[in-house]
Design a protein around this motif. Structure first.
Motif, PDB file in Angstrom:
ATOM      1  N   LEU A 224       0.820  -1.208   0.000  1.00 48.92           N
ATOM      2  CA  LEU A 224       0.000   0.000   0.000  1.00 48.92           C
ATOM      3  C   LEU A 224       0.857   1.263   0.000  1.00 48.92           C
ATOM      4  CD1 LEU A 224      -2.787  -1.084   2.521  1.00 48.92           C
ATOM      5  CD2 LEU A 224      -2.963  -0.930   0.033  1.00 48.92           C
ATOM      6  N   THR A 225       1.944   1.230   0.743  1.00 49.63           N
ATOM      7  CA  THR A 225       2.853   2.381   0.761  1.00 49.63           C
ATOM      8  C   THR A 225       3.399   2.651  -0.636  1.00 49.63           C
ATOM      9  OG1 THR A 225       3.472   1.907   3.059  1.00 49.63           O
ATOM     10  CG2 THR A 225       4.937   3.340   1.803  1.00 49.63           C
ATOM     11  N   ALA A 226       3.739   1.574  -1.328  1.00 52.99           N
ATOM     12  CA  ALA A 226       4.238   1.718  -2.701  1.00 52.99           C
ATOM     13  C   ALA A 226       3.159   2.249  -3.647  1.00 52.99           C
ATOM     14  CB  ALA A 226       4.757   0.374  -3.206  1.00 52.99           C
ATOM     15  N   SER A 227       1.894   2.085  -3.266  1.00 50.20           N
ATOM     16  CA  SER A 227       0.781   2.566  -4.086  1.00 50.20           C
ATOM     17  C   SER A 227       0.412   4.011  -3.773  1.00 50.20           C
ATOM     18  CB  SER A 227      -0.442   1.670  -3.888  1.00 50.20           C
ATOM     19  OG  SER A 227      -0.172   0.340  -4.287  1.00 50.20           O
ATOM     20  N   GLY A 228       1.155   4.637  -2.879  1.00 51.88           N
ATOM     21  CA  GLY A 228       0.924   6.043  -2.581  1.00 51.88           C
ATOM     22  C   GLY A 228       0.144   6.309  -1.312  1.00 51.88           C
ATOM     23  N   MET A 229       0.035   5.321  -0.427  1.00 48.44           N
ATOM     24  CA  MET A 229      -0.745   5.496   0.797  1.00 48.44           C
ATOM     25  C   MET A 229      -0.090   6.510   1.743  1.00 48.44           C
ATOM     26  SD  MET A 229      -1.757   2.620   3.660  1.00 48.44           S
ATOM     27  CE  MET A 229      -0.035   2.274   4.054  1.00 48.44           C
ATOM     28  N   HIS A 230      -0.914   7.452   2.241  1.00 52.11           N
ATOM     29  CA  HIS A 230      -0.488   8.375   3.286  1.00 52.11           C
ATOM     30  C   HIS A 230      -1.232   8.106   4.594  1.00 52.11           C
ATOM     31  CE1 HIS A 230       1.810  10.694   0.414  1.00 52.11           C
ATOM     32  NE2 HIS A 230       0.749  10.819  -0.366  1.00 52.11           N
ATOM     33  N   ASP A 231      -2.487   7.682   4.492  1.00 51.58           N
ATOM     34  CA  ASP A 231      -3.312   7.351   5.657  1.00 51.58           C
ATOM     35  C   ASP A 231      -3.673   5.869   5.589  1.00 51.58           C
ATOM     36  OD1 ASP A 231      -3.198  10.067   5.904  1.00 51.58           O
ATOM     37  OD2 ASP A 231      -5.327  10.419   5.504  1.00 51.58           O
ATOM     38  N   LEU A 232      -3.791   5.243   6.763  1.00 48.49           N
ATOM     39  CA  LEU A 232      -4.112   3.811   6.816  1.00 48.49           C
ATOM     40  C   LEU A 232      -5.315   3.561   7.699  1.00 48.49           C
ATOM     41  CD1 LEU A 232      -3.501   0.770   6.359  1.00 48.49           C
ATOM     42  CD2 LEU A 232      -1.981   0.894   8.351  1.00 48.49           C
ATOM     43  N   VAL A 233      -6.220   2.719   7.220  1.00 49.81           N
ATOM     44  CA  VAL A 233      -7.316   2.194   8.035  1.00 49.81           C
ATOM     45  C   VAL A 233      -6.958   0.754   8.410  1.00 49.81           C
ATOM     46  CG1 VAL A 233      -9.768   1.619   8.135  1.00 49.81           C
ATOM     47  CG2 VAL A 233      -9.001   3.604   6.803  1.00 49.81           C
ATOM     48  N   LEU A 234      -6.824   0.497   9.710  1.00 48.45           N
ATOM     49  CA  LEU A 234      -6.583  -0.853  10.213  1.00 48.45           C
ATOM     50  C   LEU A 234      -7.891  -1.355  10.814  1.00 48.45           C
ATOM     51  CD1 LEU A 234      -4.751  -3.246  10.893  1.00 48.45           C
ATOM     52  CD2 LEU A 234      -4.095  -2.053  12.997  1.00 48.45           C
ATOM     53  N   ASP A 235      -8.506  -2.314  10.160  1.00 47.98           N
ATOM     54  CA  ASP A 235      -9.824  -2.806  10.554  1.00 47.98           C
ATOM     55  C   ASP A 235      -9.671  -4.034  11.443  1.00 47.98           C
ATOM     56  OD1 ASP A 235     -12.465  -3.578  10.781  1.00 47.98           O
ATOM     57  OD2 ASP A 235     -12.920  -3.348   8.646  1.00 47.98           O
ATOM     58  N   LEU A 236     -10.006  -3.866  12.733  1.00 42.02           N
ATOM     59  CA  LEU A 236      -9.936  -4.963  13.700  1.00 42.02           C
ATOM     60  C   LEU A 236     -11.318  -5.396  14.163  1.00 42.02           C
ATOM     61  CD1 LEU A 236      -6.939  -3.742  15.931  1.00 42.02           C
ATOM     62  CD2 LEU A 236      -6.888  -5.316  13.984  1.00 42.02           C
ATOM     63  N   ARG A 237     -12.349  -5.035  13.422  1.00 38.13           N
ATOM     64  CA  ARG A 237     -13.697  -5.456  13.802  1.00 38.13           C
ATOM     65  C   ARG A 237     -13.827  -6.968  13.703  1.00 38.13           C
ATOM     66  NH1 ARG A 237     -17.001  -1.452   9.928  1.00 38.13           N
ATOM     67  NH2 ARG A 237     -15.202  -1.942   8.613  1.00 38.13           N
ATOM     68  N   GLY A 238     -14.380  -7.566  14.748  1.00 40.09           N
ATOM     69  CA  GLY A 238     -14.568  -9.008  14.755  1.00 40.09           C
ATOM     70  C   GLY A 238     -13.306  -9.806  14.976  1.00 40.09           C
ATOM     71  N   ASN A 239     -12.178  -9.150  15.226  1.00 33.18           N
ATOM     72  CA  ASN A 239     -10.899  -9.845  15.446  1.00 33.18           C
ATOM     73  C   ASN A 239     -10.833 -10.271  16.908  1.00 33.18           C
ATOM     74  OD1 ASN A 239      -8.111 -10.363  16.103  1.00 33.18           O
ATOM     75  ND2 ASN A 239      -7.510  -9.303  14.247  1.00 33.18           N
ATOM     76  N   GLY A 240     -10.873 -11.589  17.133  1.00 32.39           N
ATOM     77  CA  GLY A 240     -10.956 -12.112  18.491  1.00 32.39           C
ATOM     78  C   GLY A 240      -9.636 -12.265  19.211  1.00 32.39           C
ATOM     79  N   GLY A 241      -8.497 -11.967  18.558  1.00 37.86           N
ATOM     80  CA  GLY A 241      -7.224 -11.986  19.274  1.00 37.86           C
ATOM     81  C   GLY A 241      -6.243 -12.994  18.725  1.00 37.86           C
ATOM     82  N   GLY A 242      -5.317 -13.411  19.578  1.00 33.39           N
ATOM     83  CA  GLY A 242      -4.269 -14.328  19.172  1.00 33.39           C
ATOM     84  C   GLY A 242      -3.003 -14.115  19.968  1.00 33.39           C
ATOM     85  N   PHE A 243      -1.847 -14.205  19.318  1.00 33.85           N
ATOM     86  CA  PHE A 243      -0.553 -14.149  19.996  1.00 33.85           C
ATOM     87  C   PHE A 243      -0.181 -12.716  20.375  1.00 33.85           C
ATOM     88  CE2 PHE A 243      -0.055 -18.101  17.496  1.00 33.85           C
ATOM     89  CZ  PHE A 243       0.284 -18.973  18.524  1.00 33.85           C
ATOM     90  N   ILE A 244       0.245 -12.529  21.610  1.00 39.56           N
ATOM     91  CA  ILE A 244       0.597 -11.204  22.094  1.00 39.56           C
ATOM     92  C   ILE A 244       1.831 -10.664  21.384  1.00 39.56           C
ATOM     93  CG2 ILE A 244       1.956 -12.111  24.025  1.00 39.56           C
ATOM     94  CD1 ILE A 244       1.048  -9.730  25.677  1.00 39.56           C
ATOM     95  N   ASP A 245       2.802 -11.536  21.080  1.00 37.92           N
ATOM     96  CA  ASP A 245       4.022 -11.037  20.433  1.00 37.92           C
ATOM     97  C   ASP A 245       3.750 -10.570  19.003  1.00 37.92           C
ATOM     98  OD1 ASP A 245       3.588 -13.824  19.975  1.00 37.92           O
ATOM     99  OD2 ASP A 245       5.574 -14.008  19.111  1.00 37.92           O
ATOM    100  N   ILE A 246       2.788 -11.194  18.329  1.00 33.88           N
ATOM    101  CA  ILE A 246       2.416 -10.752  16.990  1.00 33.88           C
ATOM    102  C   ILE A 246       1.727  -9.393  17.062  1.00 33.88           C
ATOM    103  CG2 ILE A 246       1.036 -11.291  14.953  1.00 33.88           C
ATOM    104  CD1 ILE A 246       3.479 -13.093  15.319  1.00 33.88           C
TER     105      ILE A 246
END
Length: 534
Positions: A224-246
């Protein structure tokens, strides 16, 4: 598939995510048993008494499994027993890979129907295509036997390098043929999709924090950065979790060196802190994080770390509220327990674990219903804030502990987005049938961009769907203009998913996604701000 718009899948995803919880590093950390303990001898003696003397024949293994589950249930809501028959599937999902033939499928008219061969997997290399019906796997007939979706993997999964001979029916050319597929590693993707919303805003939807999640996230961020992204939307809806180190690795991409991400505290008061390192790829970009009531555990680590460090804007609804750390401990017979060993805290020191009671809290898992009834999912003012758990970020913003991450900007549920089970199933089936009958022409005529702009402009496909409904139902929805529009969006999106995969679905519903629309609104405000003199 959209977890924001599919309440059924949302619930399933969250139940799974909360079960897997947040893991520390590896299995069986610091776990040992004293073989001479009185408690162990007591349990062994009881099991022997039951096995040898009980009046009826009983399965002592099942009794023991039930006893372990009951025991863990009296500790906290997230300590859990995992029977050996379930452990492999859960571990595969968290490792982000399994060994099999690599297809997404549904049971349609009692046939195993390929929705999509997984990219890079054995099936796509062997020539399996969307719409294919798998009738026989080796000597096992799969069609016409009333098998459910959970029965199918045992015929298709197996040891890496082994072959399975599939008899396949392909509707597009009305042919029946055999394909030999060699089983191999199949990636379970964590990044549902990533794309440019417009010429400066990128979007990444992260499904879980599995072992492959950071690698996929980093790849998407770079693209996305290579495509010209300046702003990012990180969608964590419905994400139930996982590894803390990740989760920490992903947060590290946004925070400057030596910034505190999260810390944990165990039953002895030992504190472990996790800090950002050098070289975050998006430390300067503008960030929006989407959360909802089904964002749990590691998702809350990410949202909390960013919010407490004044990085980005958290948009949505109060998250699930899980601040307990689990470690997986094997029991020696193929089963395992996930035992809560610590609590985690955001950088300002707040715990986001929602209240619970020991000895089984029957109301804990009814929190969603409570939020519906008190209006919290619709109105920001209905969120109950505990002023005694108020904390201040470095830039002076107040944040609150006591149960979940409260977003910076609230977006309530759009009740018109939710379809009842009948419509949900009927539209999904209609869309598959429509694509299945017209797959060649659709693939030839449409690119995704052209589809999004021009598909069903005359509403003929929508009308074809409505005509399948009972007359009274047709009349009702035809007279509900707003709801009819939502049905059209959903029909178009599910058809797009059948042709173009998840990206087709998400981009189709983008204009009806209230949280994404809020991002676009904020982005315009940000762009139009006057330059300040220095």
């Amino acid at each position: 598939m959209s977890k924001n718009n599919f309440p059924i899948y949302l619930s399933l995803a969250t139940i799974f995510g909360v079960l897997i919880g947040v893991f520390m590093n590896g299995n069986s950390n610091g776990f040992s048993l004293n073989s001479n303990s009185k408690n162990e001898a007591k349990i062994r003696r009881l099991m022997d008494y039951i096995d040898q003397n009980y009046v009826d024949t009983v399965n002592t293994s099942t009794l023991l499994d039930d006893a372990i589950s009951d025991m863990l249930g009296k500790l906290d809501p997230h300590s859990a027993y995992i029977p050996k028959e379930n452990l492999q599937d859960i571990q595969e999902r968290m490792q982000g890979r399994f060994v099999g033939i690599g297809i997404q499928f549904r049971i349609i008219n009692d046939s195993v129907t390929v929705i999509e061969p997984i990219k890079g997997g054995p099936s796509i290399k062997a020539g399996i295509k969307a719409g294919d019906r798998i009738l026989i796997a080796d000597q096992d007939t799969l069609s016409g036997k009333k098998l459910n979706a959970n029965d199918i993997p045992r015929f298709l999964k197996g040891t890496s390098g082994t072959d399975v001979n599939l008899e396949v029916y392909r509707k597009t050319n009305d042919s029946l043929f055999n394909i030999l597929v060699t089983r191999g590693d199949v990636n379970i993707k964590s990044v549902d999709l990533s794309y440019m919303i417009n010429n400066h805003i990128g979007y990444i939807k992260l499904d879980r924090f599995a072992r492959n999640s950071y690698r996929e996230f980093k790849s998407a961020l770079t693209k996305l950065t290579a495509s010209g992204m300046h702003d990012l939307v990180l969608d964590l809806r419905g994400n139930g979790g996982g590894f803390i180190d990740i989760a920490n690795d992903i947060v590290d991409e946004f925070l400057e060196d030596d910034t505190l991400i999260v810390f944990t505290k165990n039953n002895k008061g030992k504190i472990e802190e996790y800090f950002a390192t050098k070289g975050g790829a998006f430390e300067k970009g503008k960030l929006y994080v989407l959360i909802d009531e089904n964002s749990a555990s590691a998702s809350e680590i990410v949202a909390g770390a960013l919010q407490d460090n004044d990085k980005g804007t958290i948009i949505g609804r109060r998250s699930f509220g899980k601040g307990l750390v689990q470690v997986e401990m094997e029991l020696g017979d193929g089963s395992a327990v996930r035992l809560t060993t610590a609590r985690y805290y955001t950088p300002t020191g707040r715990s986001i674990q929602k209240p619970y009671t020991r000895n089984g809290d029957v109301n804990y898992n009814k929190d969603y219903q409570k939020r519906i009834l008190n209006g919290e999912l619709l109105y920001k003012d209905s969120i109950q804030i505990n002023d005694t758990l108020r904390y201040k970020t470095p830039k002076g913003k107040y944040v609150y502990g006591g149960g979940g991450i409260i977003p910076d900007i609230f977006v309530g549920i759009d009740t018109t987005q939710y379809l009842n089970t009948f419509l949900f199933n009927s539209i999904t089936n209609f869309s598959f049938d429509y694509v299945d009958k017209n797959r060649k022409a659709l693939n030839r005529l449409w690119t995704l961009d052209l589809f999004l702009t021009n598909f069903d402009k005359d509403n003929s496909i929508l009308e074809s769907y409505l005509e399948l409904l009972p007359m009274a139902t047709q009349t009702y929805y035809r007279n509900k203009i707003d709801f009819k529009s939502k049905i059209k969006t959903y029909v178009k999106a599910t058809i797009a998913r059948e042709i173009f995969g998840d990206e087709g679905f998400y981009r189709s519903i983008q204009k009806d996604d209230a949280m994404l629309q809020k991002v676009l609104e904020l982005s315009l405000i940000h762009i139009s701000e006057p330059t300040r003199p220095y």
